[in-house]
Design an enzyme around this catalytic site. Structure first.
Site, PDB file in Angstrom:
ATOM      1  N   GLU A   1       3.488   1.376   2.890  1.00 22.90           N
ATOM      2  CA  GLU A   1       4.533   0.376   2.698  1.00 22.90           C
ATOM      3  C   GLU A   1       5.452   0.748   1.548  1.00 22.90           C
ATOM      4  O   GLU A   1       6.653   0.462   1.583  1.00 22.90           O
ATOM      5  CB  GLU A   1       3.884  -0.989   2.454  1.00 22.90           C
ATOM      6  CG  GLU A   1       3.165  -1.541   3.685  1.00 22.90           C
ATOM      7  CD  GLU A   1       2.186  -2.653   3.355  1.00 22.90           C
ATOM      8  OE1 GLU A   1       1.741  -3.344   4.290  1.00 22.90           O
ATOM      9  OE2 GLU A   1       1.845  -2.830   2.150  1.00 22.90           O
TER      10      GLU A   1
ATOM     11  N   ASP B   1      -5.643  -8.189   1.199  1.00 19.52           N
ATOM     12  CA  ASP B   1      -5.579  -9.644   1.040  1.00 19.52           C
ATOM     13  C   ASP B   1      -6.373 -10.085  -0.185  1.00 19.52           C
ATOM     14  O   ASP B   1      -5.944 -10.960  -0.947  1.00 19.52           O
ATOM     15  CB  ASP B   1      -6.143 -10.340   2.282  1.00 19.52           C
ATOM     16  CG  ASP B   1      -5.335 -10.072   3.536  1.00 19.52           C
ATOM     17  OD1 ASP B   1      -4.113  -9.847   3.417  1.00 19.52           O
ATOM     18  OD2 ASP B   1      -5.916 -10.083   4.631  1.00 19.52           O
TER      19      ASP B   1
ATOM     20  N   ASN C   1       0.861  -1.180   0.000  1.00 18.50           N
ATOM     21  CA  ASN C   1       0.000   0.000   0.000  1.00 18.50           C
ATOM     22  C   ASN C   1       0.899   1.234   0.000  1.00 18.50           C
ATOM     23  O   ASN C   1       2.129   1.116  -0.057  1.00 18.50           O
ATOM     24  CB  ASN C   1      -0.964  -0.022   1.191  1.00 18.50           C
ATOM     25  CG  ASN C   1      -0.254  -0.099   2.539  1.00 18.50           C
ATOM     26  OD1 ASN C   1       0.853   0.425   2.706  1.00 18.50           O
ATOM     27  ND2 ASN C   1      -0.865  -0.757   3.507  1.00 18.50           N
TER      28      ASN C   1
END
Length: 358
Positions: free
Chosen positions: A152, A194, A149
């Site tokens: 990150e 996920d 994301n």
């Protein structure tokens, strides 16, 4: 059935559903009266659940010390979260099989503290690797893709492979190309990452661009649900040369059967082989379908049938209009087949015959 390997940190997501109707006399905070508890797989476990729902045969290797997150929720809104973290031993081995793709789901709980051994083994086997990263990306060198994301991405630094960035309202970025967000209604973003990495890996054989588009749609669907969730894929196909009321009725009803509606569309050459030269070009037919709000993705195919496309997508349900007359060969790649009764007595042939008779 696609074989997918998932390695990473398992997190038990526990939801405490509470009634909040008063303030504590002991301190200025609400009293949470717990009505029920619910447990769902989280972390790498949620990736596995998403892949199974998509139709994959999944082999999972988790860290030896599962973690837990407890979320107190009221009216499907999160009030607070309590994390119980444990450090797992680093994973260095996995069952050998002819996997189509591998996913490393790193939640910084220890199981992928040094993934170099795993990555080398997968490289030697020629298996594409997708990584949901934590920390510096350099430790994942040798993998094909990292899928961070925005936060990150800022912390990640350099990486030897390709980067796919999920950027919330800004959509998804890959190779300087933006794929706009497709969330229909943002309700809860838990587990959306996920779902995205599960879908982009599962649909990788469609080509990375189509896989990203479809994964973006899937992630946009789960944020409209509460908690960690999975996605139900509906699919149909056809020429759609002259779009008419019968098409619109059955496509709208097909959309209501699941979360994502995919339409396979015959190319001009395919239409000409199985019917006649199309009246409208592929570009025009695709543009018309993409204008319909209940269709999520249109994918052209050049064969006489859409079998190859269905085999790669493996939808939950294949749908056709009731006038099709038989169960198509593509249905063997879907878990269910539904024929929708005809509501309008119309077809492309009838419209053409009517015009010619004027």
């Amino acid at each position: 059935m696609k074989k997918i390997l998932v390695i990473g940190d398992y997190i038990e997501d526990e939801y405490w559903h509470a009634d909040i109707s008063r303030i504590s006399p002991e301190a200025p905070h609400p009293v949470n009266r717990i009505l029920e508890k619910e447990i769902r797989p989280g972390g790498a476990g949620n990736v596995v659940e998403n892949l199974k729902e998509l139709g994959a045969n999944v082999t999972a290797v988790y860290g030896n010390k599962p973690c837990k997150k407890i979320r107190v929720v009221s009216d499907n809104k999160q009030i607070t979260r309590m994390d119980f973290d444990k450090r797992s031993a680093n994973i260095t081995d996995f069952p050998i099989d002819d996997y189509d793709v591998a996913i490393l789901s790193d939640y910084n709980k220890g199981s992928l503290s040094d993934p170099s051994t795993i990555i080398k083994k997968l490289n030697d086997m020629g298996i594409p690797i997708f990584v949901d990263p934590k920390g510096k990306f350099v430790k994942y060198d040798g993998a094909d893709f990292v899928v961070p994301n925005t936060k990150e991405m800022k912390d990640g630094g350099s990486f030897s492979g390709e980067v796919i960035v999920t950027a919330d309202k800004q959509g998804v970025w890959h190779n300087f190309k933006n794929y706009p967000t497709v969330a229909k209604e943002v309700y809860d973003v838990t587990g959306a990452g996920d779902t995205f990495i599960s879908a982009v890996a599962f649909y990788y054989d469609l080509g990375i661009e189509t896989a990203i588009k479809l994964a973006n749609i899937c992630a946009g669907s789960v944020v409209g649900k509460f908690g960690t969730s999975t996605v139900k894929i509906i699919m149909t196909n056809g020429c759609f040369d002259i779009l008419h009321a019968g098409h619109l009725d059955y496509l709208r009803k097909a959309s209501d059967m699941g979360d994502v509606l995919i339409v396979g569309l015959n190319t001009d050459e395919s239409v000409e082989r199985i019917k006649r030269k199309p009246f409208n070009s592929l570009e025009d037919r695709q543009s018309a379908l993409e204008c319909l709000p209940f269709i999520d993705l249109v994918i052209p195919f050049s064969d006489n049938t859409a079998e190859k496309l269905y085999k790669m997508i493996q939808p939950h349900t294949m749908v056709k209009g009731g006038d099709y007359g038989h169960v198509p060969s593509e249905a063997k790649f879907a878990r269910n087949f539904v024929s929708i009764p005809v509501k309008y007595d119309t077809s492309t042939t009838k419209i053409v015959d009517k015009v010619r008779g004027i």
